[in-house]
Design a protein around this motif. Structure first.
Motif, PDB file in Angstrom:
ATOM      1  N   SER A  96       0.849  -0.991   0.086  1.00  0.00           N
ATOM      2  CA  SER A  96      -0.031  -0.113   0.099  1.00  0.00           C
ATOM      3  C   SER A  96       0.951   1.274  -0.071  1.00  0.00           C
ATOM      4  N   ASP A  97       2.040   1.368   0.412  1.00  0.00           N
ATOM      5  CA  ASP A  97       3.056   2.385   0.483  1.00  0.00           C
ATOM      6  C   ASP A  97       3.569   2.568  -0.770  1.00  0.00           C
ATOM      7  N   ARG A  98       3.515   1.229  -1.771  1.00  0.00           N
ATOM      8  CA  ARG A  98       4.487   1.547  -3.119  1.00  0.00           C
ATOM      9  C   ARG A  98       3.455   1.573  -4.081  1.00  0.00           C
ATOM     10  N   LEU A  99       2.065   1.729  -4.090  1.00  0.00           N
ATOM     11  CA  LEU A  99       1.320   1.780  -5.036  1.00  0.00           C
ATOM     12  C   LEU A  99       1.637   2.389  -6.517  1.00  0.00           C
ATOM     13  N   ALA A 100       2.415   3.595  -5.977  1.00  0.00           N
ATOM     14  CA  ALA A 100       2.695   4.523  -7.056  1.00  0.00           C
ATOM     15  C   ALA A 100       3.702   3.924  -8.011  1.00  0.00           C
ATOM     16  N   ASP A 101       4.325   2.901  -7.603  1.00  0.00           N
ATOM     17  CA  ASP A 101       5.671   2.385  -8.381  1.00  0.00           C
ATOM     18  C   ASP A 101       5.289   1.077  -9.156  1.00  0.00           C
ATOM     19  N   ILE A 102       3.856   0.798  -9.217  1.00  0.00           N
ATOM     20  CA  ILE A 102       3.249  -0.428  -9.851  1.00  0.00           C
ATOM     21  C   ILE A 102       3.966  -0.349 -11.485  1.00  0.00           C
ATOM     22  N   ASN A 103       4.651  -1.467 -12.038  1.00  0.00           N
ATOM     23  CA  ASN A 103       4.844  -1.641 -13.279  1.00  0.00           C
ATOM     24  C   ASN A 103       3.562  -2.244 -14.086  1.00  0.00           C
ATOM     25  N   LEU A 104       3.006  -1.235 -14.846  1.00  0.00           N
ATOM     26  CA  LEU A 104       1.902  -1.645 -15.370  1.00  0.00           C
ATOM     27  C   LEU A 104       2.077  -2.896 -16.267  1.00  0.00           C
ATOM     28  N   GLY A 105       3.364  -2.974 -17.108  1.00  0.00           N
ATOM     29  CA  GLY A 105       3.717  -3.875 -17.901  1.00  0.00           C
ATOM     30  C   GLY A 105       3.632  -5.301 -17.399  1.00  0.00           C
ATOM     31  N   ALA A 106       4.158  -5.514 -16.183  1.00  0.00           N
ATOM     32  CA  ALA A 106       4.383  -6.594 -15.145  1.00  0.00           C
ATOM     33  C   ALA A 106       2.895  -7.077 -14.766  1.00  0.00           C
ATOM     34  N   ALA A 107       2.224  -6.073 -14.445  1.00  0.00           N
ATOM     35  CA  ALA A 107       0.863  -6.340 -14.030  1.00  0.00           C
ATOM     36  C   ALA A 107      -0.004  -6.750 -15.359  1.00  0.00           C
ATOM     37  N   ALA A 108       0.200  -6.293 -16.636  1.00  0.00           N
ATOM     38  CA  ALA A 108      -0.642  -6.728 -17.471  1.00  0.00           C
ATOM     39  C   ALA A 108      -0.139  -8.353 -18.006  1.00  0.00           C
ATOM     40  N   LEU A 109       1.174  -8.621 -17.719  1.00  0.00           N
ATOM     41  CA  LEU A 109       1.572 -10.005 -18.003  1.00  0.00           C
ATOM     42  C   LEU A 109       0.956 -10.904 -16.930  1.00  0.00           C
ATOM     43  N   ALA A 110       1.126 -10.756 -15.623  1.00  0.00           N
ATOM     44  CA  ALA A 110       0.397 -11.427 -14.736  1.00  0.00           C
ATOM     45  C   ALA A 110      -0.784 -11.614 -15.024  1.00  0.00           C
ATOM     46  N   ALA A 111      -1.716 -10.715 -15.200  1.00  0.00           N
ATOM     47  CA  ALA A 111      -3.265 -10.786 -15.491  1.00  0.00           C
ATOM     48  C   ALA A 111      -3.223 -11.495 -16.533  1.00  0.00           C
ATOM     49  N   GLY A 112      -2.668 -11.505 -17.780  1.00  0.00           N
ATOM     50  CA  GLY A 112      -3.007 -12.052 -18.965  1.00  0.00           C
ATOM     51  C   GLY A 112      -2.520 -13.493 -18.766  1.00  0.00           C
ATOM     52  N   THR A 113      -1.454 -14.008 -17.972  1.00  0.00           N
ATOM     53  CA  THR A 113      -1.104 -15.320 -17.777  1.00  0.00           C
ATOM     54  C   THR A 113      -2.186 -16.110 -17.063  1.00  0.00           C
ATOM     55  N   ALA A 114      -2.660 -15.305 -15.810  1.00  0.00           N
ATOM     56  CA  ALA A 114      -3.588 -15.751 -14.992  1.00  0.00           C
ATOM     57  C   ALA A 114      -5.053 -16.130 -15.896  1.00  0.00           C
ATOM     58  N   ALA A 115      -5.540 -15.064 -16.587  1.00  0.00           N
ATOM     59  CA  ALA A 115      -6.534 -15.334 -17.636  1.00  0.00           C
ATOM     60  C   ALA A 115      -6.596 -16.581 -18.685  1.00  0.00           C
ATOM     61  N   ALA A 116      -5.375 -16.726 -19.150  1.00  0.00           N
ATOM     62  CA  ALA A 116      -5.121 -17.806 -20.003  1.00  0.00           C
ATOM     63  C   ALA A 116      -5.093 -19.141 -19.453  1.00  0.00           C
ATOM     64  N   MET A 117      -4.554 -19.157 -18.161  1.00  0.00           N
ATOM     65  CA  MET A 117      -4.586 -20.451 -17.475  1.00  0.00           C
ATOM     66  C   MET A 117      -6.016 -20.952 -17.032  1.00  0.00           C
ATOM     67  N   LEU A 118      -6.891 -19.875 -16.539  1.00  0.00           N
ATOM     68  CA  LEU A 118      -8.234 -20.212 -16.209  1.00  0.00           C
ATOM     69  C   LEU A 118      -9.315 -20.407 -17.509  1.00  0.00           C
ATOM     70  N   THR A 119      -8.582 -20.000 -18.602  1.00  0.00           N
ATOM     71  CA  THR A 119      -9.729 -20.048 -19.781  1.00  0.00           C
ATOM     72  C   THR A 119      -9.241 -21.214 -20.835  1.00  0.00           C
ATOM     73  N   LEU A 120      -7.952 -21.541 -21.057  1.00  0.00           N
ATOM     74  CA  LEU A 120      -7.643 -22.501 -21.937  1.00  0.00           C
ATOM     75  C   LEU A 120      -8.373 -23.666 -21.506  1.00  0.00           C
ATOM     76  N   PRO A 121      -8.014 -24.345 -20.287  1.00  0.00           N
ATOM     77  CA  PRO A 121      -8.630 -25.867 -19.790  1.00  0.00           C
ATOM     78  C   PRO A 121     -10.088 -25.855 -20.286  1.00  0.00           C
ATOM     79  N   LYS A 122     -10.860 -24.728 -20.415  1.00  0.00           N
ATOM     80  CA  LYS A 122     -12.311 -24.932 -20.603  1.00  0.00           C
ATOM     81  C   LYS A 122     -12.565 -25.272 -22.061  1.00  0.00           C
ATOM     82  N   LEU A 123     -11.479 -24.731 -22.934  1.00  0.00           N
ATOM     83  CA  LEU A 123     -11.741 -24.763 -24.423  1.00  0.00           C
ATOM     84  C   LEU A 123     -11.242 -26.282 -24.886  1.00  0.00           C
ATOM     85  N   HIS A 124     -10.272 -26.843 -23.924  1.00  0.00           N
ATOM     86  CA  HIS A 124      -9.888 -28.169 -24.131  1.00  0.00           C
ATOM     87  C   HIS A 124      -9.070 -28.752 -23.188  1.00  0.00           C
ATOM     88  N   PRO A 125      -9.322 -29.822 -22.546  1.00  0.00           N
ATOM     89  CA  PRO A 125      -8.481 -29.844 -21.257  1.00  0.00           C
ATOM     90  C   PRO A 125      -7.222 -30.568 -21.577  1.00  0.00           C
TER      91      PRO A 125
END
Length: 621
Positions: A245-274
């Motif tokens: 909470s003391d470092r919220l201004a230092d968030i790396n948007l690129g890293a956050a986007a990669l982490a969010a995209g990785t999580a979304a892909a891991m949650l979505t892809l198994p539903k398409l094909h196990p």
């Protein structure tokens, strides 16, 4: 001796049969303290050969309950051959032409999952990334060959990330091989001494609390890396959130986007094909995006060549003053890796049983040798991993070959793709772990526990809260003590349960027909043999259940009937063990659990979703 004196005139073959039927082994653990006792209901027709002058107190002529001495089944001594004679036929099955193709395909797919997860777990533990790959390859090979479950996959696990990280933070990376080797040695000795059943005394409420605590601790620990924030190490979850909470201004948007995209892909892809290796595809996509958009994010970094990473090394002995602290760390890692492996393998065996019956002692032997092998190559502690193992089951793996193939795939990836893996962004690995932690919360077992007994919420919350605030070992200890207190100290509500009349006090030749609410029926007459349980069924009843299962497996009676008239309450851990062990011991025979009161019947239905046992709430003439 009394039997011998009174029946000396009976022919020896008849006397031997009577001895088996009238004085069959039974067990008594604790009775009035609230735990389980088992007794054998003797066959009254077994005493027809006796003279009328025999004492009725010793040999009754009508149906009766014969209380007998506690006799522990003979399981043999130490497993000095490491179980190799039973494993050789398993190794031969790997070369069957009918299963080899499916096994190789399953192993390659599991390997695609193992590579990114091993990288992520090593980085999250504060270790060089190649340590995770070396451990997955070496220990995965040995665990597949020596383990007690055919379809289990061995490798680094999420559940011990924090244990390893704390060990590295306290003792340094140089001490990790000796910790891993010592924990593996303890596992090997425990398995050889047939101590695999000891872990069953940990109740599911505490295990669920441990799983929740681990998931929350890993989740909070990975959030700063997913957002590209620099947070000091060694902080507790609440302290990490405060530092973020003391470092919220230092968030790396690129890293956050990669982490969010990785999580979304891991949650979505198994539903398409196990069969899609979601973790590998997600991390590969994040790596490609990093290069394509030239993102300023932290990466794994250069990896050594396979020839440099896979080399034997001597273990460095720690200084004497560090032994007390090091010993506690070794014992904790030994306990947690053993419990994680045995629980995972038990769950895998339930998914799809194989011709090789799951053996907890052999599993500890296999995991012990696997950890010692990992330590020899400067690796980290490993366990049987439920996620990769369940994927192996879903992919129709049949033998131990998939475990070998996935270990070979991990080695090959390090040998041929080390330059590519060096460019993997750390944020995407954090996304992999965050997704894994989300799937751990909340554990499905706690829902079953609460459906059986709402009091199980107390040890669950105590374990989780203690881990988050005080420490991991302290939280587990507090949870076990809480669960033990609830199991031993009876409540007034448990003493007010009404008992139904016993259905085995029959005159010679009479018959009682039992009928349950589903229409199932069973006839009981003066020749019926059954077992009777008294007391509470909970996680402290494991030894009694084990002994009863041995009796049932060796008895010829069909159907198998267990009278629960004297059982006042049933807890999820003990109820699940009772149903699973007795149904396995029945070996195809029908299992009837009769005279269940309302709480016991509801608990057993929750513990037995596959309806392996037939429940009878009351007897009808």
């Amino acid at each position: 001796r009394i039997f011998a004196m009174r029946c000396a005139w009976v022919p020896r073959p008849v006397r031997r049969q009577l001895l088996v039927q009238v004085t069959a082994p039974s067990s008594a653990l604790l009775s009035r303290g609230g735990l389980l006792r088992s007794r054998v209901l003797a066959r009254p027709d077994a005493v027809r050969h006796l003279r009328a002058s025999s004492s009725p107190s010793v040999f009754p002529t009508t149906a009766c309950t014969a209380t007998v001495e506690d006799v522990k089944p003979q399981n043999g001594g130490m497993i000095l051959d490491l179980g190799l004679p039973s494993l050789v036929p398993e190794w031969r099955k790997m070369f069957s032409s009918t299963t080899m193709l499916a096994d190789v395909a399953a192993g390659l797919t599991v390997g695609c999952i193992a590579v990114p997860l091993s990288l992520a777990i090593a980085v999250a533990s504060g270790l060089p990334p190649e340590v995770g790959l070396v451990s997955a390859a070496t220990a995965g090979l040995v665990g597949a060959m020596m383990g007690g479950t055919t379809l289990a996959i061995t490798g680094p696990a999420n559940a011990i990330i924090l244990l390893i990280g704390e060990a590295v933070h306290t003792h340094g990376i140089a001490a990790l091989p000796i910790i891993t080797c010592a924990a593996g040695g303890l596992q090997l000795l425990t398995g050889m001494a047939r101590g695999g059943k000891v872990t069953k005394f940990v109740p599911w409420s505490v295990i669920s609390g441990f799983t929740t605590g681990i998931g929350l601790m890993i989740l909070t620990g990975q959030l700063p890396k997913a957002l590209g924030l620099a947070v000091p190490g060694g902080l507790k979850p609440l302290e990490i959130l405060t530092a973020m909470s003391d470092r919220l201004a230092d968030i790396n948007l690129g890293a956050a986007a990669l982490a969010a995209g990785t999580a979304a892909a891991m949650l979505t892809l198994p539903k398409l094909h196990p069969k899609i290796p979601s973790a590998l595809v997600a991390v590969a996509g994040a790596t490609a995006a990093t290069r394509l958009f030239d993102l300023d994010v932290a990466t794994v970094g250069a990896l050594p060549a396979a020839s440099d990473a896979f080399h034997l090394s001597a273990l460095a002995l720690p200084p004497i003053e560090a032994l007390p602290s090091l010993t506690s760390t070794i014992l904790l890692i030994y306990a947690m890796t053993s419990i994680e492996s045995l629980l995972s393998c038990s769950a895998i065996d339930k998914m799809r049983p194989t011709t090789y019956k799951h053996c907890p002692d052999q599993e500890l032997i296999g995991q012990g040798v696997a950890n010692m092998t990992s330590a020899a190559f400067m690796g980290m502690p490993v366990t049987a991993v439920i996620a990769r193992s369940s994927l192996n089951v879903k992919l129709k793996g049949s033998t131990r070959l998939p475990g070998l193939v996935q270990a070979g795939f991990v080695f090959s990836s390090m040998a041929f793709f080390s330059d590519t893996m060096a460019m993997v962004p750390v944020a995407s690995l954090s996304g992999v772990l965050i997704t894994s932690c989300i799937s751990m919360l909340p554990p499905p077992e706690i829902r079953h526990c609460l459906n059986v007994d709402t009091r199980d919420i107390l040890p669950y919350l105590v374990t989780t809260g203690g881990m988050l605030t005080v420490g991991m070992a302290e939280g587990i200890t507090m949870g076990c003590l809480t669960a033990g207190a609830l199991a031993v100290v009876p409540l007034h509500t448990a003493n007010r349960l009404s008992y139904l009349p016993a259905s085995f006090t029959l005159d010679k030749g009479s018959t009682v027909q039992l009928a349950n609410d589903d229409g199932g029926r069973v006839d009981i007459d003066g020749r019926t043999c059954a077992w009777q349980l008294d007391g509470k069924i909970n996680f402290l009843s494991m030894l009694t259940i084990d002994r009863l299962a041995h009796q049932v497996s060796s008895a010829p009676h069909d159907p198998v009937i267990v009278d629960l008239l004297g059982v006042s309450s049933c807890e999820f851990t003990g109820g699940e063990e009772l149903v699973n062990r007795l149904s396995a011991a029945a070996a195809g025979r029908e299992l009837h659990l009769i005279n269940c009161n309302s709480q016991v019947a509801a608990a057993l239905r929750e513990c037995d979703p596959q309806r392996k046992a037939i429940l009878y709430s009351r007897a009808r003439a």
